[in-house]
Design an enzyme around this catalytic site. Structure first.
Site, mmCIF file in Angstrom:
data_model
loop_
_atom_site.group_PDB
_atom_site.id
_atom_site.type_symbol
_atom_site.label_atom_id
_atom_site.label_comp_id
_atom_site.label_asym_id
_atom_site.label_seq_id
_atom_site.Cartn_x
_atom_site.Cartn_y
_atom_site.Cartn_z
ATOM 1 N N CYS A 1 83.528 31.677 22.395
ATOM 2 C CA CYS A 1 82.970 32.766 22.961
ATOM 3 C C CYS A 1 83.577 33.895 22.583
ATOM 4 C CB CYS A 1 83.043 32.454 24.486
ATOM 5 S SG CYS A 1 84.558 32.010 24.998
ATOM 6 N N GLY B 1 73.803 30.181 33.544
ATOM 7 C CA GLY B 1 74.841 30.970 34.297
ATOM 8 C C GLY B 1 73.951 31.547 35.309
ATOM 9 N N GLU C 1 81.294 32.314 32.918
ATOM 10 C CA GLU C 1 82.073 32.725 31.491
ATOM 11 C C GLU C 1 80.882 32.417 30.599
ATOM 12 O OE1 GLU C 1 84.289 34.634 30.694
ATOM 13 O OE2 GLU C 1 85.401 34.632 32.751
HETATM 14 P P1 NDP Z 1 74.397 25.425 28.706
HETATM 15 O O1 NDP Z 1 74.773 26.595 29.205
HETATM 16 O O2 NDP Z 1 73.103 24.586 28.505
HETATM 17 O O3 NDP Z 1 75.554 24.103 29.089
HETATM 18 C C1 NDP Z 1 76.735 24.426 29.572
HETATM 19 C C2 NDP Z 1 76.997 23.518 30.696
HETATM 20 O O4 NDP Z 1 76.096 23.746 31.814
HETATM 21 C C3 NDP Z 1 76.773 21.936 30.386
HETATM 22 O O5 NDP Z 1 77.479 21.085 30.915
HETATM 23 C C4 NDP Z 1 75.322 21.819 30.694
HETATM 24 O O6 NDP Z 1 75.027 20.381 30.816
HETATM 25 C C5 NDP Z 1 75.273 22.443 32.090
HETATM 26 N N1 NDP Z 1 74.090 22.998 32.508
HETATM 27 C C6 NDP Z 1 72.830 23.015 31.974
HETATM 28 N N2 NDP Z 1 71.920 23.263 32.816
HETATM 29 C C7 NDP Z 1 72.434 23.075 34.212
HETATM 30 C C8 NDP Z 1 71.893 23.392 35.255
HETATM 31 N N3 NDP Z 1 70.800 23.784 35.690
HETATM 32 N N4 NDP Z 1 72.758 23.614 36.392
HETATM 33 C C9 NDP Z 1 74.132 23.356 36.309
HETATM 34 N N5 NDP Z 1 74.615 23.055 34.958
HETATM 35 C C10 NDP Z 1 73.773 22.992 34.049
HETATM 36 O O7 NDP Z 1 74.936 25.654 27.078
HETATM 37 P P2 NDP Z 1 74.539 24.903 25.833
HETATM 38 O O8 NDP Z 1 75.385 23.676 25.748
HETATM 39 O O9 NDP Z 1 73.139 24.349 25.904
HETATM 40 O O10 NDP Z 1 74.636 25.747 24.540
HETATM 41 C C11 NDP Z 1 73.654 26.832 24.237
HETATM 42 C C12 NDP Z 1 73.997 28.128 24.039
HETATM 43 O O11 NDP Z 1 74.925 28.521 25.077
HETATM 44 C C13 NDP Z 1 75.031 28.032 22.831
HETATM 45 O O12 NDP Z 1 74.243 28.260 21.580
HETATM 46 C C14 NDP Z 1 75.826 29.225 22.970
HETATM 47 O O13 NDP Z 1 75.039 30.343 22.537
HETATM 48 C C15 NDP Z 1 76.088 29.506 24.539
HETATM 49 N N6 NDP Z 1 77.261 28.895 24.969
HETATM 50 C C16 NDP Z 1 77.994 29.639 25.294
HETATM 51 C C17 NDP Z 1 79.548 29.122 25.449
HETATM 52 C C18 NDP Z 1 80.576 30.089 25.690
HETATM 53 O O14 NDP Z 1 81.802 29.751 25.732
HETATM 54 N N7 NDP Z 1 80.526 31.357 25.902
HETATM 55 C C19 NDP Z 1 79.897 27.730 25.819
HETATM 56 C C20 NDP Z 1 78.643 26.899 25.249
HETATM 57 C C21 NDP Z 1 77.593 27.474 25.037
HETATM 58 P P3 NDP Z 1 74.609 19.504 29.903
HETATM 59 O O15 NDP Z 1 75.832 18.662 29.516
HETATM 60 O O16 NDP Z 1 73.224 18.746 30.161
HETATM 61 O O17 NDP Z 1 74.247 20.331 28.271
#
Ligand code: NDP
Length: 481
Positions: free
Chosen positions: A283, A232, A249
């Site tokens: 979340c 984020g 978020e």
């Molecule tokens: P990420 O923040 O890595 O992924 C969320 C989305 O962002 C995915 O579509 C991901 O792609 C994408 N993304 C990753 N890097 C970039 C970038 N540089 N620029 C643009 N988009 C990008 O979360 P993770 O899935 O790795 O989860 C890791 C941790 O995040 C979890 O353990 C949890 O703690 C937290 N999380 C929290 C959420 C919430 O609702 N609060 C939801 C999900 C995760 P890709 O498909 O390649 O991963």
């Protein structure tokens, strides 16, 4: 299982990728949910250009046209919620009932914004200058980049796509690479909804390549993202370079406060569902349970009784309360946190173990720690698994202080029969959504959703408030004669 490759959707056409994503069922790794075309930067650029070209017409489209499209998408999601919910449960690991519920809710988002489209009122006001009229109204922004996480693969995409197109924008959706199936089904439904080509585009690929291309493009006007704090922050920095609007978020560390006067059944029910349902991968999950000393021992005893009845199982097994963790990496992270908690002196009273079930998957028993304090790493960092930590406090004032002592502030809850404490908590809890005698997880779709501090950044999502992000305000002055 089908060997067909599910393609990306760009400018109204299904496009091959440069590689293939294998979508594996975390409840049964021998089950391949499907194969998906992996997009690259060039595909993402093409999607952005398609959205840019479509914007001029779509931003001027008739409200009835938008409403008809949104209603149609919503109706199909609701009508097919059982079938799509099963695919969602297979790709994400949540139980079948949770999967079906998520798809039906996604349909409600589209139908809600189908109605909301007709309510986009402006304002007329007198000028401070005699003879001048002032109008304030909202216009669509342009191209919106949508980046979604794996934990609610249909709902998060829906609560972002629906208002974006309702308010006259065009979108490029990049779902999490781990769970492309739900987003592809949404694209398939949208492709048959009558939405003009280019208004909605789907690119399935990695965050590092496709997400980065989308969020650094100077041709998008806004990015809406749900996921980790780390990504984020990066997206926000990139968006600012291009003066693009950003809505984030992110993580959370939600507290559920249980006071001495709580109805014990309500307290246990809220704690169990808030902490463990959805495999704790929400979340809004209750990861810190702050319990007043007078009810502490009874609460722990009743909580462990309730946990003993929870069935962890394959997402499709009837009667399973808790499905699989999304993948090996997330399961390892959860189990690492169990060890961290023990090394910090927290006492594990139940669960916290990897489980071997009939199908090979990523299962763990829900874990409850007691004797924890709010400075421990397990109470500061988002774990994102079925792990809850109890913090014992002496009184309400201490409970409120501990609840607010967090880098995050998405949801919080209090279980009490006291109007005085409930009212005080609603006023003084530093979170975006406050629940009284309800779980911290579980929100409505017609009211704003979002948090404070590191949990959220930018305007609220959902309900009417979503228009603050998806529209830009124009102020017109005119002198009629
Ligand atoms: P990420 O923040 O890595 O992924 C969320 C989305 O962002 C995915 O579509 C991901 O792609 C994408 N993304 C990753 N890097 C970039 C970038 N540089 N620029 C643009 N988009 C990008 O979360 P993770 O899935 O790795 O989860 C890791 C941790 O995040 C979890 O353990 C949890 O703690 C937290 N999380 C929290 C959420 C919430 O609702 N609060 C939801 C999900 C995760 P890709 O498909 O390649 O991963």
């Amino acid at each position: 299982m089908t060997n067909d490759i599910h393609l990306n959707y760009i400018n109204g056409e299904w496009k091959e990728g440069y590689d293939t994503i294998e979508n594996i069922n975390p409840s049964d790794v021998s089950d391949v949910v499907g194969f998906y075309a992996k997009a690259n930067s060039a595909d993402c650029e093409a999607a952005i250009q398609a959205a840019s070209s479509a914007f001029s017409d779509w931003s001027q489209s008739a409200l009835e046209q938008r409403k008809t499209v949104l209603d149609k998408i919503g109706a199909e999601l609701i009508a097919r919620s059982s079938e799509i919910g099963e695919i969602l449960a297979r790709e994400e690991g949540k139980t079948l009932a949770e999967g079906i519920g998520e798809v039906a809710r996604s349909g409600q988002f589209f139908q809600y914004y189908g109605a909301e489209v007709l309510r986009l009122m402006g304002e007329n006001t007198a000028s401070v200058r005699p003879g001048v009229d002032v109008e304030v109204h909202r216009e669509p922004l342009g191209v919106i980049g949508i980046v979604t996480p794996w934990n609610f693969p249909m709902a998060v995409a829906s609560w972002k796509v629906a208002p974006a197109i309702a308010y006259g924008n065009c979108v490029v959706l990049k779902p999490a690479e781990l769970v492309p199936g739900s987003a592809w089904i949404l694209a398939d439904i949208i492709s048959r909804s009558g939405l003009p080509n280019g208004v909605f585009n789907l690119v399935m690929g990695s965050g590092r390549e496709v997400g980065e291309t989308l969020c650094t493009s100077s041709d998008i006007q806004a990015v809406t993202f749900t996921g980790s704090v780390e990504v984020g922050r990066r997206i926000a920095r990139n968006a600012i370079e291009n003066m693009a609007r950003v809505q984030l978020e992110m993580g959370s560390k939600n507290a559920l406060v249980v006071l001495n006067d709580a109805d014990i059944d309500t307290a246990v029910q809220c704690a169990v569902s808030g902490a463990f349902f959805g495999t704790g991968q929400k979340c809004t999950a209750s990861s810190r349970i702050i319990v007043e000393s007078g009810i502490h021992d009874e609460f722990i005893s009743r909580m462990t009784d309730a946990m003993a009845n929870l069935v962890v199982g394959n997402a499709l097994t009837p009667g399973a309360h808790i499905g699989a963790v999304v993948d090996e990496r997330q399961l390892k992270q959860n189990l690492d946190y169990i060890e961290i908690a023990k090394s910090e002196g927290a006492e594990l009273v139940m669960g916290g173990e990897r489980l071997s079930l009939q199908t090979e998957g990523f299962f763990m028993s829900p874990a409850l720690f007691i004797n924890t304090n709010n400075q421990m790493q397990i109470n500061r960092e988002e774990i994102f698994g079925p792990i809850a930590c109890v913090i014992k406090v002496d009184n309400y004032e201490q409970a409120l202080e501990v609840s607010n002592d967090s880098d995050f502030g998405l949801t919080s809850g209090i279980i009490t029969e006291s109007l005085k404490f409930a009212s005080h908590f609603k006023r003084n809890s530093k979170s975006g959504c406050v629940m009284v005698n309800l779980p911290t997880a579980g929100t409505d779709y017609h009211v704003p959703f979002g948090g404070r501090k590191a949990s959220s950044y930018g305007p609220r999502e959902q309900g009417q408030y979503a228009r603050d992000f998806y529209t830009i305000i124009k102020t017109n002055y005119s002198k009629p004669y």
